[in-house]
Design a protein around this motif. Structure first.
Motif, short mmCIF file in Angstrom:
data_model
loop_
_atom_site.label_atom_id
_atom_site.label_comp_id
_atom_site.label_asym_id
_atom_site.label_seq_id
_atom_site.Cartn_x
_atom_site.Cartn_y
_atom_site.Cartn_z
N LYS A 45 -1.24 -6.91 -3.70
CA LYS A 45 -0.45 -6.97 -4.72
C LYS A 45 -1.35 -7.39 -6.04
CE LYS A 45 4.02 -9.07 -3.21
NZ LYS A 45 3.91 -8.30 -1.88
N GLY A 46 -1.10 -7.33 -7.07
CA GLY A 46 -1.88 -7.80 -8.24
C GLY A 46 -3.15 -6.76 -8.43
N ARG A 47 -4.20 -7.80 -8.79
CA ARG A 47 -5.71 -7.50 -8.82
C ARG A 47 -6.22 -6.59 -7.51
NH1 ARG A 47 -10.04 -11.29 -11.34
NH2 ARG A 47 -10.80 -9.41 -12.70
N ALA A 48 -5.84 -7.15 -6.49
CA ALA A 48 -6.52 -6.36 -5.24
C ALA A 48 -5.80 -5.15 -5.34
CB ALA A 48 -6.12 -7.11 -3.99
N LEU A 49 -4.45 -4.98 -5.47
CA LEU A 49 -3.91 -3.43 -5.34
C LEU A 49 -4.48 -2.60 -6.71
CD1 LEU A 49 -1.84 -1.52 -4.47
CD2 LEU A 49 -0.16 -2.53 -5.88
N ARG A 50 -4.81 -3.37 -7.59
CA ARG A 50 -5.40 -2.54 -8.73
C ARG A 50 -6.62 -2.03 -8.52
NH1 ARG A 50 -3.03 -5.51 -12.22
NH2 ARG A 50 -4.97 -7.03 -12.49
N GLU A 51 -7.41 -2.83 -7.74
CA GLU A 51 -8.96 -2.34 -7.56
C GLU A 51 -8.72 -1.32 -6.43
OE1 GLU A 51 -12.04 -3.26 -8.70
OE2 GLU A 51 -10.54 -3.68 -10.22
N THR A 52 -7.94 -1.34 -5.43
CA THR A 52 -7.74 -0.45 -4.38
C THR A 52 -7.42 0.84 -4.81
OG1 THR A 52 -7.39 -2.30 -2.90
CG2 THR A 52 -6.99 -0.13 -2.09
N ARG A 53 -6.49 0.69 -5.83
CA ARG A 53 -5.70 1.96 -6.24
C ARG A 53 -7.01 2.89 -7.13
NH1 ARG A 53 -0.61 0.42 -8.90
NH2 ARG A 53 1.06 1.05 -7.54
N ARG A 54 -8.01 2.17 -7.32
CA ARG A 54 -9.22 3.06 -7.86
C ARG A 54 -9.56 4.29 -6.72
NH1 ARG A 54 -13.60 -0.12 -11.28
NH2 ARG A 54 -14.48 2.08 -10.78
N ASN A 55 -9.46 3.91 -5.41
CA ASN A 55 -9.85 4.64 -4.37
C ASN A 55 -8.81 5.69 -3.72
OD1 ASN A 55 -12.27 3.22 -4.13
ND2 ASN A 55 -11.33 1.73 -3.02
N LEU A 56 -7.68 5.98 -4.62
CA LEU A 56 -6.58 6.81 -4.53
C LEU A 56 -6.51 7.44 -5.69
CD1 LEU A 56 -4.09 4.95 -2.10
CD2 LEU A 56 -5.04 7.20 -1.73
N GLN A 57 -6.48 8.81 -5.90
CA GLN A 57 -6.14 9.37 -7.11
C GLN A 57 -5.27 10.48 -6.91
OE1 GLN A 57 -6.74 8.27 -10.41
NE2 GLN A 57 -7.27 6.27 -9.07
N VAL A 58 -4.66 11.21 -7.89
CA VAL A 58 -3.79 12.25 -7.66
C VAL A 58 -3.95 13.37 -8.45
CG1 VAL A 58 -1.73 11.12 -8.83
CG2 VAL A 58 -1.33 12.66 -7.01
N VAL A 59 -3.88 14.70 -7.92
CA VAL A 59 -3.81 15.89 -8.74
C VAL A 59 -2.33 16.24 -8.62
CG1 VAL A 59 -4.65 18.01 -9.12
CG2 VAL A 59 -6.13 16.17 -8.64
N PHE A 60 -1.52 16.45 -9.79
CA PHE A 60 -0.14 17.02 -9.67
C PHE A 60 -0.15 18.54 -9.61
CE2 PHE A 60 0.32 12.86 -11.25
CZ PHE A 60 1.13 12.19 -10.07
N GLN A 61 1.28 18.94 -9.44
CA GLN A 61 1.42 20.30 -9.33
C GLN A 61 1.43 20.95 -10.59
OE1 GLN A 61 5.56 21.25 -7.66
NE2 GLN A 61 5.15 23.32 -7.93
N ASP A 62 1.72 20.69 -11.73
CA ASP A 62 1.97 21.36 -13.00
C ASP A 62 0.97 20.91 -13.91
OD1 ASP A 62 2.58 22.75 -14.95
OD2 ASP A 62 4.70 21.97 -15.20
N PRO A 63 -0.16 21.92 -14.19
CA PRO A 63 -1.30 21.52 -15.14
C PRO A 63 -0.69 21.61 -16.42
CG PRO A 63 -1.64 23.74 -14.29
CD PRO A 63 -0.31 23.05 -13.51
N TYR A 64 0.68 22.13 -16.71
CA TYR A 64 1.05 22.00 -18.23
C TYR A 64 1.76 20.95 -18.51
CZ TYR A 64 -0.26 27.04 -17.89
OH TYR A 64 -1.07 28.12 -17.84
N SER A 65 2.18 20.02 -17.40
CA SER A 65 2.84 18.55 -18.07
C SER A 65 2.15 17.71 -17.58
CB SER A 65 4.26 18.81 -17.45
OG SER A 65 4.23 18.85 -15.98
#
Length: 198
Positions: A45-65
């Motif tokens: 939760k909180g800061r720990a989750l925010r810091e960990t989220r840096r290590n998980l990124q996403v590329v979505f399906q539609d490059p137009y939206s």
């Protein structure tokens, strides 16, 4: 495993994108556990989750939206850096070079690029925080077949260069076969089979 690609396949509506949202903690899981680098993600939760989220990124399906049409490419890639207090304009130029775009692309807007180029910009943005894992949610399905091959080859090069781990969600088995080490098959919200791509 680190540096490998897990392909997730299944028919439309089987839960692939929902699984991606759960992995990103955009949705809560109804059960099970997720660990990232040996650390339990579901209880964070909180800061720990925010810091960990840096290590998980996403590329979505539609490059137009998935890219804000009002922002320049520089602003799009800089946004996650600014949020996390690590803005570096030189890194933006390097990221553009890594995805095959010149420095002049930084001052243009998404509407001035083709679909394949926009997806390259989305990949550069996803790499801005130097993540361990990229979740690619149907990231090449909206592209022409020849452009798909270029983007997949780019992803493979980036994986080797940066030691990235991919979760590659797709319904296209030939694409999954080309990029994945292991494959999980989903049906009705469950993983029903998992194994090496062969």
């Amino acid at each position: 495993n680190k540096g490998e690609t897990l392909g997730i396949v299944g028919e439309s509506g089987c839960g692939k994108s929902t699984l991606a949202r759960v992995l990103l903690r955009l949705m809560e899981a109804s059960g099970g556990d997720i660990t990232l680098n040996g650390v339990p993600l579901m209880s964070m939760k909180g800061r720990a989750l925010r810091e960990t989220r840096r290590n998980l990124q996403v590329v979505f399906q539609d490059p137009y939206s998935s890219l804000d049409p009002r922002m320049t490419v520089h602003e799009i890639i800089a946004e996650p850096m600014r949020i996390h207090g690590c803005y570096d304009p030189d890194r933006i130029i390097k990221l553009l070079a890594h995805v095959g775009l010149g420095p002049e692309a930084a001052e243009r807007r998404p509407g001035q690029f083709s679909g394949g180029q926009r997806q390259r910009i989305a990949i550069a943005r996803a790499l801005a925080l130097q993540p361990d894992v990229l979740i690619l949610d149907e990231a090449v399905s909206a592209l022409d077949v020849s452009i798909q091959a270029q983007v997949i080859n780019l992803l493979k090069e980036l994986q080797v260069e940066f030691g990235l781990t991919y979760i590659f969600i797709s319904h296209d088995l030939s694409v999954v076969r080309h990029i994945s080490d292991d494959v999980a098959v989903m049906y009705a919200g469950q993983i029903v089979e998992i194994g090496q791509v062969a």
